[in-house]
Design an enzyme around this catalytic site. Sequence first.
Site, mmCIF file in Angstrom:
data_model
loop_
_atom_site.group_PDB
_atom_site.id
_atom_site.type_symbol
_atom_site.label_atom_id
_atom_site.label_comp_id
_atom_site.label_asym_id
_atom_site.label_seq_id
_atom_site.Cartn_x
_atom_site.Cartn_y
_atom_site.Cartn_z
ATOM 1 C CB ALA A 265 -7.152 5.938 -7.217
ATOM 2 C CD GLN B 8 -9.250 5.373 -14.276
ATOM 3 O OE1 GLN B 8 -9.743 6.189 -13.504
ATOM 4 N NE2 GLN B 8 -8.210 5.679 -15.037
ATOM 5 C CG ASP C 28 -10.947 -2.074 -5.109
ATOM 6 O OD1 ASP C 28 -12.076 -2.350 -5.576
ATOM 7 O OD2 ASP C 28 -10.526 -0.913 -4.977
ATOM 8 C CG HIS D 258 -6.679 -0.221 -15.330
ATOM 9 N ND1 HIS D 258 -6.652 0.997 -14.680
ATOM 10 C CD2 HIS D 258 -6.609 0.069 -16.661
ATOM 11 C CE1 HIS D 258 -6.568 1.976 -15.577
ATOM 12 N NE2 HIS D 258 -6.544 1.438 -16.776
ATOM 13 C CB CYS E 141 -0.226 -20.285 -14.414
ATOM 14 S SG CYS E 141 1.430 -20.831 -14.936
ATOM 15 C CB CYS F 149 -0.191 -23.571 -17.968
ATOM 16 S SG CYS F 149 -0.857 -23.475 -16.278
ATOM 17 C CB CYS G 170 2.868 -25.758 -15.752
ATOM 18 S SG CYS G 170 2.826 -23.948 -15.665
ATOM 19 C CB SER H 161 -11.071 9.028 -12.238
ATOM 20 O OG SER H 161 -10.053 8.860 -13.214
ATOM 21 C CG ASN I 210 -10.717 13.672 -8.606
ATOM 22 O OD1 ASN I 210 -10.717 12.542 -8.111
ATOM 23 N ND2 ASN I 210 -9.608 14.284 -8.960
#
Length: 243
Positions: free
Chosen positions: A25, A102, A105, A120, A128, A131, A149, A187, A212
Amino acid sequence: MEGKQVDLLLDWLRGSNYTVVFTGAGMSTESGLPDFRSSKGLWKKQDPSRVASIESLNKNVEAFIDFYRQRVIGVHEYKPHKGHHILAKWEKEGRIQSIITQNVDGFHQMAGSSRVHELHGTLQRVHCQKCGREESNERYLTGDVRCECGGIFRPNVVLFGEPLPQEAFQNALADSERAELFIVLGSSLTVTPANQMPVIAKRNGAKLVIVNMDETPLDGMADLVIHGEKIGELLEKLDSRLP
């Protein structure tokens, strides 16, 4: 960052035949996107199990759609920062071989990186739930999230209670095992099983670097730890000294 740390990391970058970058992040927040677990993160405002889960999609669909619509809007409002572009440049130059992320975006690909394992999933595409039909995330910008659908379009992200995408996971695992240099950027290394990638790399002989803002649970096993340094500025500093 101290000069000795820069010199050491530069030496490792130059000498590595297979360098893997792992982003969390902190990589995205420098573009302006909010994170999840900090004091101002998204999960301080919302209970993730209520808005980002299969149960929410099935039973609390309006809250689910509203939460992810705001996230898709955020992805459109912001863009990759200089750190993303430097990593893409390094890939083209053969300095790094892959990125494990992770983040959802899609900024690494937007900056030009091609070998990206999205553990992720991504907010850039939706499908969908009924379907399986896949489209761009424009559906969430217009608010038209109903499929022909009768199903609901949802982002291609991993929801709480879902397994990681197997192809991305297996490719990330293989690259972690192969890495000679494994660099973590932004992270907290608290989310499993993603946080096992640095452990696997280290156990297979890689030099482990963790960058980090705050301490992580894996700092003790790292060969080099850098705290309090903005990722974009650090990568720019390193890039300026590479031939």
